[in-house]
Design an enzyme around this catalytic site. Structure first.
Site, PDB file in Angstrom:
ATOM      1  N   ASP A   1      -7.760  -8.163   9.439  1.00  0.00           N
ATOM      2  CA  ASP A   1      -7.286  -6.933   8.776  1.00  0.00           C
ATOM      3  C   ASP A   1      -7.300  -5.746   9.720  1.00  0.00           C
ATOM      4  O   ASP A   1      -6.703  -4.705   9.414  1.00  0.00           O
ATOM      5  CB  ASP A   1      -8.208  -6.592   7.594  1.00  0.00           C
ATOM      6  CG  ASP A   1      -8.166  -7.642   6.504  1.00  0.00           C
ATOM      7  OD1 ASP A   1      -7.067  -8.094   6.154  1.00  0.00           O
ATOM      8  OD2 ASP A   1      -9.249  -8.015   6.002  1.00  0.00           O
TER       9      ASP A   1
ATOM     10  N   ASP B   1       0.785  -1.254   0.000  1.00  0.00           N
ATOM     11  CA  ASP B   1       0.000   0.000   0.000  1.00  0.00           C
ATOM     12  C   ASP B   1       0.810   1.293   0.000  1.00  0.00           C
ATOM     13  O   ASP B   1       0.237   2.368  -0.221  1.00  0.00           O
ATOM     14  CB  ASP B   1      -0.961   0.076   1.220  1.00  0.00           C
ATOM     15  CG  ASP B   1      -2.046  -0.981   1.186  1.00  0.00           C
ATOM     16  OD1 ASP B   1      -2.130  -1.714   0.179  1.00  0.00           O
ATOM     17  OD2 ASP B   1      -2.801  -1.077   2.164  1.00  0.00           O
TER      18      ASP B   1
HETATM   19  C1  BGC Z   1      -0.982  -6.420   9.993  1.00  0.00           C
HETATM   20  C2  BGC Z   1       0.289  -7.159  10.328  1.00  0.00           C
HETATM   21  C3  BGC Z   1       0.118  -8.630  10.034  1.00  0.00           C
HETATM   22  C4  BGC Z   1      -0.373  -8.829   8.627  1.00  0.00           C
HETATM   23  C5  BGC Z   1      -0.640 -10.274   8.298  1.00  0.00           C
HETATM   24  C6  BGC Z   1      -1.419  -6.705   8.604  1.00  0.00           C
HETATM   25  O1  BGC Z   1      -2.666  -6.141   8.378  1.00  0.00           O
HETATM   26  O2  BGC Z   1      -0.814  -5.067  10.209  1.00  0.00           O
HETATM   27  O3  BGC Z   1       0.602  -6.974  11.682  1.00  0.00           O
HETATM   28  O4  BGC Z   1       1.328  -9.298  10.230  1.00  0.00           O
HETATM   29  O5  BGC Z   1      -1.551  -8.099   8.401  1.00  0.00           O
HETATM   30  O6  BGC Z   1      -1.737 -10.778   8.944  1.00  0.00           O
END
Ligand code: BGC
Length: 587
Positions: A525, A301
């Site tokens: 998420d 992003d």
């Molecule tokens: C989070 C991370 C996480 C990743 C995978 C992201 O949205 O901020 O902390 O490791 O997702 O789940």
């Protein structure tokens, strides 16, 4: 993807060993200045069936805005791919024409390009060159023996290659996913296997997210980077294995949202470099791991946010404007590309958002320019980029079987439907392929490969359409036929109704290196309500099912599942939904 990079590294590494053959100087009797151009054609590296070259043209006549160099081979040489010029061949005749970014050639100026070729027998050097139809002198005077240099990869001391990067032609493969199994993260696998029915997918490969500095050594006793790589070596056995790492800790991270804000403040670029990227690079460069193929996903992003959310649009945020103004996303990504790309078994894929973010011309072209800028500044080179990834942690369908962007209903294009809203793409694969074409045209290597994160874009289950929608209106047609069942394509948090998508697979379509599961299914998420934490993560109401949305989702309901934990934490109800709605179904 990597072939060109490999070739350049080969060039840089091998000239030092003085194994290159160079054309002899053939000075013109009237002196160099009187000759309209000189060409320095060096075979930098040669093996039984192939070779790489570095060619430098010096222009001694009037300044040019474009150029075309031609020569012929006496033998059976075939150019396979070039960099910093469009190199084409017809029979024995070869033409190298400028790229869009290096057509300008001043009087007295030089331009360099390179290519890789195949041959058998002897690789005789061409003896005559023309530049825009005028014969050139043949000279080896430009460049230096140890660093021929090219405009986009000056071969600076910051990227000289490393001892573990001998830059042999076989060092990096074109598509690291082909012929390789994928690393199964034991920690994710255990979560999945503990869910009812989860063991059916627990052996799938998912990415390892390095989402904070502490993740390098392991958070709370969890596996750190070396532990994953050691386990990857075990899983690899005598075959090939690819392990995917998500590089995700930029200063001011996740500037257009709050759910994945990170530990580093907007100005902490030095800390990012020295405490995050450098330690990762030094572990990955350990010769113990040289047999692994390591695919990185670079900073989801971040660059797309600079393009669309950093000022001048309804969705812009102050945080993104700050990151654009201070340049720290760009510096961080360039640094990561440079450091990680220098390692012979690391394949960098830059995050490229998704179709429903960047699929309008006003976003698409500036995105390509932004990627090119970041890949060619602060030490990075296009040769540090194996490819790009789309749909990371998102929900866009890989392909929409019942809606094509070229469809029309009663004479009206589906592009004017509310759902598509004048976008040029309706799914991720068509977006990825078009983006790839544009990126190559902009100066990225022709072998560039795309990844699609298919972890949660299956959209199966009982709500999945089985045929095209009714042709009563464009909206009825699109809404009835689209398999992406989100309320709005800008929704991104824990989407209700989503299912697991295509299982990870290499080379599934033209230009696509692989379908991958980068977002580990079952990991949240973002939290649906505020949860205190020490990771810097905020509460983004796009994860709250009761919220009415913002400018980036057209002020629609969020479609998020209720009761979700912090981003990255295990979300059992989501995993079970994904399994239930998997497409292809899980059997
Ligand atoms: C989070 C991370 C996480 C990743 C995978 C992201 O949205 O901020 O902390 O490791 O997702 O789940």
């Amino acid at each position: 993807m990597s072939r060109s990079r490999t070739a350049i590294l080969a060039a840089l590494a091998l000239v030092a060993g003085a194994s290159g053959t160079a054309l002899a100087v053939v000075p013109g009797s009237s002196g160099i200045a009187a000759i309209p151009c000189t060409v320095d054609y060096k075979v930098q590296n040669q093996w039984d069936s192939g070779f790489t070259t570095a060619v430098t043209i010096t222009n001694n006549s009037a300044a040019k805005t474009s150029w075309s160099l031609k020569w012929s081979y006496a033998g059976n040489q075939r150019v396979t791919n070039g960099w910093n010029a469009k190199v084409t061949q017809s029979g024995t005749a070869v033409t190298a024409a400028n790229e869009s970014y290096n057509g300008a050639l001043a009087t007295g100026g030089s331009v360099s390009f390179g290519f890789q070729g195949s041959y058998s027998g002897s690789n005789a050097l061409p003896t005559a060159f023309t530049l825009d139809g005028v014969a050139c002198n043949v000279d080896n005077g430009s460049g230096t023996p140890t660093d021929p240099g090219t405009p986009t990869d000056p071969g600076t001391p910051t990227d000289p290659g490393t001892p573990t990067d001998p830059g042999t032609p076989s060092g990096k493969v074109d598509n690291p996913f082909v012929g390789a199994k994928g690393y199964v993260n034991p920690e994710w696998s255990a979560h999945a296997a503990a869910e009812p029915g989860g063991s059916k997918v627990a052996n799938q490969s998912t990415a390892v997210w390095l989402d904070r500095i502490a993740a390098i050594n392991g958070v709370n006793g969890g596996m750190g980077l070396r532990a994953h790589l050691d386990e990857a070596l075990k899983q690899k056995g005598s075959g090939q294995l690819v392990i995917q790492l998500v590089i995700y800790d930029l200063p001011g991270r996740d500037c257009a949202a709050l759910a994945s804000n990170g530990e580093l403040g907007p100005t902490e670029i030095d800390k990012y470099k020295s405490q995050y990227i450098d330690p990762i690079a030094s572990i990955l460069a350990d010769s113990k791991y040289a047999g692994l193929r390591i695919a990185t996903v670079i900073e989801p992003d971040s660059l797309p946010n600079l393009v669309t959310n950093a000022g001048g649009t309804a969705g812009s945020t102050d945080a993104c404007a700050t990151m654009k103004a201070n340049g720290n996303y760009e510096k961080g990504v360039s640094y990561a590309l440079d450091k990680l790309g220098a390692i012979s078994n690391v394949y960098n894929y830059i995050d490229a958002g998704h179709h429903a973010w960047l699929g309008w011309d006003s976003n698409f072209d500036p995105t390509v320019q932004e990627f090119y800028k970041v890949a060619t500044t602060n030490g990075a080179s296009v040769n540090d980029v194996t490819g790009f990834i789309v749909n990371t942690a998102n929900y866009g369908a890989t392909t929409e079987p019942y809606v094509k962007i070229t469809d029309s209903v009663n004479g009206q294009t589906v592009r004017q439907s509310k759902w598509i809203d004048w976008n040029w793409y309706v799914d991720e694969q068509s977006f990825a392929q078009a983006l790839r074409t544009k990126l190559v045209a902009a100066g990225f290597n022709s072998g560039l490969g795309m990844l699609v994160d298919t972890s949660r874009n299956g959209w199966g289950g009982s709500a999945r359409p089985t045929a095209a929608g009714p042709t009563t209106s464009v909206d009825a047609y699109v809404n009835g036929g689209r398999i992406d069942r989100r309320i709005h394509a800008g929704n991104w948090c824990n989407q209700s109704g989503a299912g697991l998508g295509e299982r990870p697979k290499s080379a599934p379509a033209a230009g696509i290196d692989a379908y991958v599961w980068v977002k580990p299914p079952g990991e949240s998420d973002g939290a649906s309500s505020a949860i205190p934490n020490d990771e810097g993560k905020g509460f983004d109401r796009m994860c709250d099912p009761t919220y009415g949305g913002n400018a980036r989702n057209g002020n629609n309901p969020t479609g998020a599942l209720p009761n979700s934990p912090l981003a990255g934490k295990w979300f059992s109800a989501q995993f079970q939904q994904l399994l239930q709605n998997a497409y292809p179904p899980v059997s």
